[in-house]
Design a protein around this motif. Structure first.
Motif, PDB file in Angstrom:
ATOM      1  N   GLN A   1       1.046  -1.395   0.229  1.00 46.23           N
ATOM      2  CA  GLN A   1       0.017   0.152   0.077  1.00 46.23           C
ATOM      3  C   GLN A   1       1.205   1.020   0.031  1.00 46.23           C
ATOM      4  OE1 GLN A   1      -2.471  -0.368   3.509  1.00 46.23           O
ATOM      5  NE2 GLN A   1      -3.636  -1.581   2.508  1.00 46.23           N
TER       6      GLN A   1
ATOM      7  N   GLU B   1      -2.170   8.244   1.153  1.00 44.07           N
ATOM      8  CA  GLU B   1      -2.398   8.135  -0.477  1.00 44.07           C
ATOM      9  C   GLU B   1      -2.403  10.222  -0.442  1.00 44.07           C
ATOM     10  OE1 GLU B   1      -6.714   8.216  -0.531  1.00 44.07           O
ATOM     11  OE2 GLU B   1      -6.826   6.197   0.752  1.00 44.07           O
TER      12      GLU B   1
ATOM     13  N   ASP C   1      -5.905   1.435  -7.564  1.00 36.81           N
ATOM     14  CA  ASP C   1      -6.546   1.117  -6.102  1.00 36.81           C
ATOM     15  C   ASP C   1      -7.927   0.467  -6.656  1.00 36.81           C
ATOM     16  OD1 ASP C   1      -8.279   2.334  -3.892  1.00 36.81           O
ATOM     17  OD2 ASP C   1      -7.158   4.318  -4.096  1.00 36.81           O
ATOM     18  N   GLU C   2      -8.169   0.220  -5.963  1.00 36.06           N
ATOM     19  CA  GLU C   2      -9.327  -0.763  -6.231  1.00 36.06           C
ATOM     20  C   GLU C   2     -11.058  -0.601  -5.378  1.00 36.06           C
ATOM     21  OE1 GLU C   2      -8.898  -4.544  -4.567  1.00 36.06           O
ATOM     22  OE2 GLU C   2      -7.563  -5.693  -6.667  1.00 36.06           O
ATOM     23  N   ARG C   3     -10.457   0.013  -4.675  1.00 34.62           N
ATOM     24  CA  ARG C   3     -11.636   1.242  -4.554  1.00 34.62           C
ATOM     25  C   ARG C   3     -12.175   2.679  -5.087  1.00 34.62           C
ATOM     26  NH1 ARG C   3      -7.935   3.865   0.568  1.00 34.62           N
ATOM     27  NH2 ARG C   3      -7.190   4.387  -0.555  1.00 34.62           N
ATOM     28  N   LEU C   4     -11.677   2.841  -6.828  1.00 38.79           N
ATOM     29  CA  LEU C   4     -11.449   3.985  -7.321  1.00 38.79           C
ATOM     30  C   LEU C   4     -11.647   3.003  -8.053  1.00 38.79           C
ATOM     31  CD1 LEU C   4      -9.851   6.398  -5.957  1.00 38.79           C
ATOM     32  CD2 LEU C   4     -11.012   6.178  -5.478  1.00 38.79           C
TER      33      LEU C   4
ATOM     34  N   TYR D   1     -10.989  -7.590 -11.178  1.00 34.01           N
ATOM     35  CA  TYR D   1     -12.101  -6.890 -10.337  1.00 34.01           C
ATOM     36  C   TYR D   1     -12.533  -9.131  -9.879  1.00 34.01           C
ATOM     37  CZ  TYR D   1     -17.675  -7.012 -10.312  1.00 34.01           C
ATOM     38  OH  TYR D   1     -18.773  -7.320  -9.656  1.00 34.01           O
TER      39      TYR D   1
ATOM     40  N   SER E   1     -18.347  -9.680  -4.468  1.00 32.90           N
ATOM     41  CA  SER E   1     -19.373  -7.987  -4.624  1.00 32.90           C
ATOM     42  C   SER E   1     -20.078  -8.869  -4.927  1.00 32.90           C
ATOM     43  CB  SER E   1     -18.607  -7.699  -6.129  1.00 32.90           C
ATOM     44  OG  SER E   1     -18.737  -7.967  -7.052  1.00 32.90           O
TER      45      SER E   1
ATOM     46  N   ILE F   1      -9.485   0.700 -13.027  1.00 29.88           N
ATOM     47  CA  ILE F   1      -9.784   1.671 -11.345  1.00 29.88           C
ATOM     48  C   ILE F   1      -8.369   2.429 -11.898  1.00 29.88           C
ATOM     49  CG2 ILE F   1     -10.754  -0.424 -10.160  1.00 29.88           C
ATOM     50  CD1 ILE F   1      -7.392  -1.184  -9.900  1.00 29.88           C
TER      51      ILE F   1
END
Length: 506
Positions: free
Chosen positions: A55, A59, A88-91, A123, A128, A152
């Motif tokens: 990570q 950020e 960034d898998e969150r985005l 993905y 999910s 992403i």
């Protein structure tokens, strides 16, 4: 923890970076194993920008770390190709503006004239989904087009090359199906990887632009889980090489360095090429595997473009022409609100010989960008392929465009004169890397003449005078399905080492 600004500890404590590096250096590691030949022809440098947990430490420093790493290797070692197998898998991109991270990579690609390759991201549909993991097997490939499966950050950048993944194998472990008939691959060979992410990107741009081998996954009926197996995974170098020289894994992270490898090899062939030309050659050589087209096309008209872009690139097709497939290219620059006209020779055999004829045009350019603006690109470029008109008629029509649309519309709105290319101009013009193909299965009208014309246009959006002129590269591929000698015929008509010369607006 890594030291972001000095990279004093570049060791790989996870193994991901070692695998990526092996693929960037050697390309097809499996082929190297089969041939028992590991002879590197490239020089590879590595920057560590993640901590021990894979990570970023802060950020807010993502853009700083990426900028400093790329500028350092560019200025110190002259690196021209950069691979970033991270995101960034969150985005996942859901519309709106791109991130500062993507914007800084685009800016660096423009300012330093380098190729930056980015993975589309992975993905995990099984995690999910509200249902059990077997829905991944049941819903493949439809879920690849879900909003949650969009690329992403920073894969949304419009000058960076974004790469999705293909499955190269649908094998399962020997004996695994004897007692477990449910143990089966999700994708078949040369279909999209079950984890690859899709577009479109900003402004409905084609994202990813390219795809490469990233591996496959299987559904294990006994455990009711989606899992990786060696037989369906990508082979590369192992971090713990003393214990085991090679290892396997899956992901778009391992598709991207394969494209970076081809880009670096193209620089060896064309050492003076701009990054625009390298990007254009990559896309001009790409093809979508037939199993992928057959799988995705029934889902929706643009499914292939959204998942695989223009397809999988080929080093040999990007490097060379052959008798029935001729590659022509040009590098130039345009002032804002101007155009160039290129002559494209059409040999008599191309017209008369029965078979499928095609002309594919790829345009690459590197405009200024601003992530704070909704109109992200400061310049927009496009092209049209026109036949049945003279160069002077075309120039006169496009010169009058600003004051009277009728003359240019009489050319570009008619399929008799303006070649109908696929994807359409509306589909391809959202990005800075555009390829369209004009296909003829019947003999074209002789009235169209022995020269077609390619018009390349540059339109200002918000760019400043200091950003002018706009650099670009264009690649045209003239191809016939019959084995006819187009190469020598076209070569005789093209001057300056197979390059076509532009006619500029005065």
């Amino acid at each position: 923890t890594s030291v972001p600004r000095s990279w004093t500890d570049a060791s790989d404590g996870h193994g991901h970076g070692t695998m990526v590096a092996g693929l960037a250096l050697y390309g097809d590691v499996e082929e190297c194993i089969r041939s028992r030949s590991f002879i590197p022809t490239l020089t590879l440098y590595s920057a560590r920008v993640l901590n021990n947990n894979c990570q970023f430490d802060d950020e807010n420093l993502i853009t700083t770390q990426m900028r400093e790493a790329i500028q350092y290797f560019w200025s110190t070692y002259g690196c021209r190709v950069f691979n970033a197998s991270l995101g960034d898998e969150r985005l996942p991109y859901q519309g709106g503006k791109v991130s500062p991270w993507a914007s800084i990579l685009d800016t660096l690609a423009r300012e330093l004239d380098v190729v930056i390759v980015v993975s589309a991201g992975n993905y995990d549909h099984s995690s999910s989904s509200a249902s059990s993991s077997d829905t991944t097997l049941q819903n493949y490939p439809r879920y690849l087009l879900d909003n949650a499966a969009h690329v992403i950050e920073p894969a949304t950048g419009l000058i960076v090359l974004t790469v999705g993944a293909l499955a190269h194998s649908d094998n399962v472990p020997p004996g695994s199906t004897v007692n477990n008939v449910s143990f089966r691959p999700i994708a078949l060979q040369n279909q999209p990887s079950p984890f690859t992410r899709c577009g479109p990107g900003l402004g409905n741009s084609i994202k990813p632009e390219l795809c490469e081998i990233g591996g496959n996954q299987v559904y294990d009926g006994q455990t009711q889980r989606v899992r990786n197996v060696h037989e369906c995974s990508v082979v590369s170098m192992n971090r713990q090489y003393v214990q085991q020289l090679f290892t396997t894994d899956t992901g778009t992270s391992f598709a991207a360095p394969k494209v970076a490898h081809i880009a670096a090899q193209l620089y060896r062939t064309f050492p003076d090429a701009s990054s625009n030309l390298i990007r254009a050659l990559l896309v001009s050589s790409a093809n979508v595997p037939e199993p992928t087209t057959e799988l995705l096309q029934p889902l929706q008209p643009d499914a292939v473009l959204r998942v695989c872009g223009y397809g999988r690139p080929s080093l040999s097709l990007a490097q060379t022409s052959d008798e029935s497939r001729v590659v022509l290219y040009a590098e130039s620059q345009l002032n804002f609100d101007n155009f160039h006209i290129y002559e494209l020779p059409i040999p008599d055999d191309f017209v008369q010989e029965r078979g499928t004829r095609s002309i594919a045009v790829t345009l690459a350019y590197d405009p200024p960008v601003r992530h704070t603006r909704f109109d992200y690109l400061g310049v927009k470029m496009s092209y049209r392929l026109i036949r049945g008109k003279t160069a002077d008629e075309i120039a006169a029509a496009f010169k009058s465009r600003s004051s009277d649309e009728d003359p240019v519309d009489s050319i570009t709105s008619s399929s008799s004169f303006c070649c109908n290319m696929k994807p359409s101009s509306k589909q391809r013009e959202g990005g800075t890397l555009q390829r369209g193909t004009f296909t003829m299965r019947r003999k074209p009208n002789s009235d169209y003449g022995d020269t077609y014309y390619l018009v390349v246009r540059c339109e200002i959006k918000w760019a400043l005078d200091e950003h002018a002129p706009q650099r670009y590269a264009v690649v045209a591929v003239v191809e016939h399905s019959a084995q006819i000698n187009l190469y020598n015929t076209i070569r005789e008509r093209v001057v300056a080492r197979l390059r076509v010369r532009p006619r500029s607006r005065v």
